[in-house]
Write a protein that holds these residues in place. Sequence first.
Motif, mmCIF file in Angstrom:
data_model
loop_
_atom_site.group_PDB
_atom_site.id
_atom_site.type_symbol
_atom_site.label_atom_id
_atom_site.label_comp_id
_atom_site.label_asym_id
_atom_site.label_seq_id
_atom_site.Cartn_x
_atom_site.Cartn_y
_atom_site.Cartn_z
ATOM 1 N N GLY A 36 17.469 14.860 2.589
ATOM 2 C CA GLY A 36 16.939 14.674 3.934
ATOM 3 C C GLY A 36 15.483 14.262 3.983
ATOM 4 O O GLY A 36 14.931 14.077 5.061
ATOM 5 N N LYS A 37 14.842 14.104 2.829
ATOM 6 C CA LYS A 37 13.433 13.718 2.805
ATOM 7 C C LYS A 37 13.306 12.196 2.700
ATOM 8 O O LYS A 37 14.184 11.533 2.148
ATOM 9 C CB LYS A 37 12.734 14.386 1.610
ATOM 10 N N PRO A 38 12.187 11.642 3.205
ATOM 11 C CA PRO A 38 11.995 10.184 3.119
ATOM 12 C C PRO A 38 11.941 9.715 1.667
ATOM 13 O O PRO A 38 11.496 10.447 0.773
ATOM 14 C CB PRO A 38 10.636 9.965 3.811
ATOM 15 N N ILE A 39 12.401 8.501 1.422
ATOM 16 C CA ILE A 39 12.361 7.905 0.090
ATOM 17 C C ILE A 39 10.903 7.723 -0.323
ATOM 18 O O ILE A 39 10.106 7.134 0.405
ATOM 19 C CB ILE A 39 13.094 6.541 0.071
ATOM 20 N N GLU A 40 10.565 8.219 -1.522
ATOM 21 C CA GLU A 40 9.187 8.137 -1.996
ATOM 22 C C GLU A 40 8.957 6.944 -2.910
ATOM 23 O O GLU A 40 7.918 6.303 -2.862
ATOM 24 C CB GLU A 40 8.799 9.433 -2.735
ATOM 25 N N ASN A 41 9.943 6.639 -3.798
ATOM 26 C CA ASN A 41 9.741 5.583 -4.785
ATOM 27 C C ASN A 41 10.991 4.704 -4.881
ATOM 28 O O ASN A 41 11.875 4.948 -5.702
ATOM 29 C CB ASN A 41 9.407 6.190 -6.150
ATOM 30 N N PRO A 42 11.075 3.660 -4.036
ATOM 31 C CA PRO A 42 12.256 2.792 -4.054
ATOM 32 C C PRO A 42 12.492 2.134 -5.414
ATOM 33 O O PRO A 42 13.639 1.890 -5.796
ATOM 34 C CB PRO A 42 11.936 1.744 -2.981
ATOM 35 N N SER A 43 11.424 1.846 -6.141
ATOM 36 C CA SER A 43 11.575 1.211 -7.455
ATOM 37 C C SER A 43 12.330 2.109 -8.423
ATOM 38 O O SER A 43 13.126 1.637 -9.242
ATOM 39 C CB SER A 43 10.202 0.843 -8.023
ATOM 40 N N ASP A 44 12.091 3.416 -8.350
ATOM 41 C CA ASP A 44 12.830 4.365 -9.191
ATOM 42 C C ASP A 44 14.315 4.367 -8.837
ATOM 43 O O ASP A 44 15.178 4.431 -9.721
ATOM 44 C CB ASP A 44 12.256 5.777 -9.028
ATOM 45 N N ASP A 45 14.619 4.311 -7.542
ATOM 46 C CA ASP A 45 16.021 4.276 -7.109
ATOM 47 C C ASP A 45 16.710 3.017 -7.622
ATOM 48 O O ASP A 45 17.876 3.051 -8.011
ATOM 49 C CB ASP A 45 16.101 4.326 -5.587
#
Length: 457
Positions: free
Chosen positions: A140-149
Motif C-alpha cells: 500500500g505504500k508509494p513506489i520508491e524505485n521503479p528501476s528496481d521493479d
Amino acid sequence: MASGRVLSATQCWRILQSAEDDFLKIIAKVIIDDIGEMTREQELLVVSFLEALVMLWFLQEPEVVKHMTVSDWLQRTYIEGNGERAMVKVNECNAFFVLSQEEEAWFDGYYEYLRSVMIKRRQTKGSLDEAEKFFISSSGKPIENPSDDLKKLHDEYHLPSITGNMARSFVHTAMQNCDWTDEERVLRPAEEPEPKWMNANTAFSLLKMSHPVTVHTAPPEEAARMQISRKYESHCLSLWCATQKKLRERLVLDTFGPRQPTESKVHSWIGKQGWMENVPDAVEVMKNWKPPRTIKAPTDSKSIRQMSRKQCWKGLQLIDREGKAPKVVTSRPFSCGEVICDFHGRLISRDEGLEIHQNNEAQAGHLFFFTSKNGQVMCLDAHEEHCECHPNKTTFGRQIKHSTKRANLSPRLHFVQDEPVILFMATRDIRTGEEIRYDYGDNKRSYAGEGLDLTLS
C-alpha cells in the motif's frame, strides 16, 4: 546489418512480450473482480508490468512512474486519429504518454480493482501526497524505485537488464543513424511491416527529434510523418498539435504569473499572437489556471508589479463592522499559491518603527518589521490610513488581521530594483467571501520590532 542498438530496441519489446501472457491472465482476473485468490507475487507482476510499459514502451523516465498521481489518471484526455487513444499527462514531471484502448483497460483495471485492495493494507495513514500516488506496492505504500521493479521483472523472466534510458537511446540512435535492416528500416515499401517495437509513443518520440514541438513552429508535413510510421502517421499529427496547444496554454499562464488574469485579458493576449491553428481557448485556460510551481519570483510578472505600484489589487473588498475594524474578504476564489496582495507602506528603519510603536501603540498592527537580505531589520510603515504615494486609497495589506489557527496567507519577501516588496500568497484554496488572515509571527515578534525571517523567493 542492423546496429546493436537497433536490435536492443527490439529486445525491449521482447522483454515486455515475455511477461505479457502472464500479465494478461492476471489482469483479466482483476477486471472480473476475482482478486481474492491473487497472490502478492501476482499483484507485484501487474504493477511491475505497467511500470515497465511506461518506461520501456512509452519511453518515460522512472520519475514519471514515481510521481504519477491518481488525479493525472482521472484527468486523462482523448485524442482522435487512428483509433481513439488516451493521453495521460503527469503534471509533476511535465511529461505524458499515450495509451491504446487495450492498454487503457489494463491501467484502469489496476486502478479500479487492484489498487484499492492494496491501499487498504497501508498501516499508517501517510500524507495526502502519498495517498495520491498512482503506482503503489502490495503493502500500500508509494513506489520508491521503479528501476528496481524493472530489474526484478527482468530477473523473473531471465532477461537482460534494459533500462528506460537505454530504450530511449536505442530508438533515438536508430533514427539518427538510419542503419536499419530490410525488415526494420523506416523508409520501407508499403507491403513491409513496421518494426515490432514501433508504437504510438515511439513514433511520436522519433517525430519530435526531427520536428521539435515549439510554440511557433508549423506542424510537420505528411511526408515527414509517413517517413517515420505509416500506421501512426495520423496519430503523430494529432499528438503534435495537442502538444503545441498545451505549450501555448502554458505560455499564456506564465505570461500572467502567479495572479489569475481575467478571461478578457487572456482572450486579447492570445489574439495578438497571430496563431492560426492549435490556438488555446481562453475559457479553457481560465478553467485550468493554477499558480505556476516555478521558483521564478512573482515580481517578474508585469501584472503583479503594476498592481503593487498602483495598489489596484482586485478580488478583495473591505467589509465594515460596527464597533470593530473592517475586515478584508475575497470577492472571488483564489487558488493555493496565488498572490493575493502586498503590504504597502513607507520603508523606514527599525528604530523609526519602534518610535512610532511607542508613541501610538494602537497602530502597532500597521507596522511590518522584517529582516532584509543583508540581515538588517527594516520596517514598512502603514500606520497612516492614506500614504503619500496613494493619498486617495486605503490599501488592503494594512487591514489584514492576525490569526495563528485560521491564517490562510503567508508573507513572502521579494525585491524589485533592490526595493523590498512583501507579497501575501494563499497557503490554501480560498473561497469567495472568506476573510483573509496571516500570522504576524511567534509572540508577535513584528510588533516588537525584531523582524520576521521571511522566505526569500
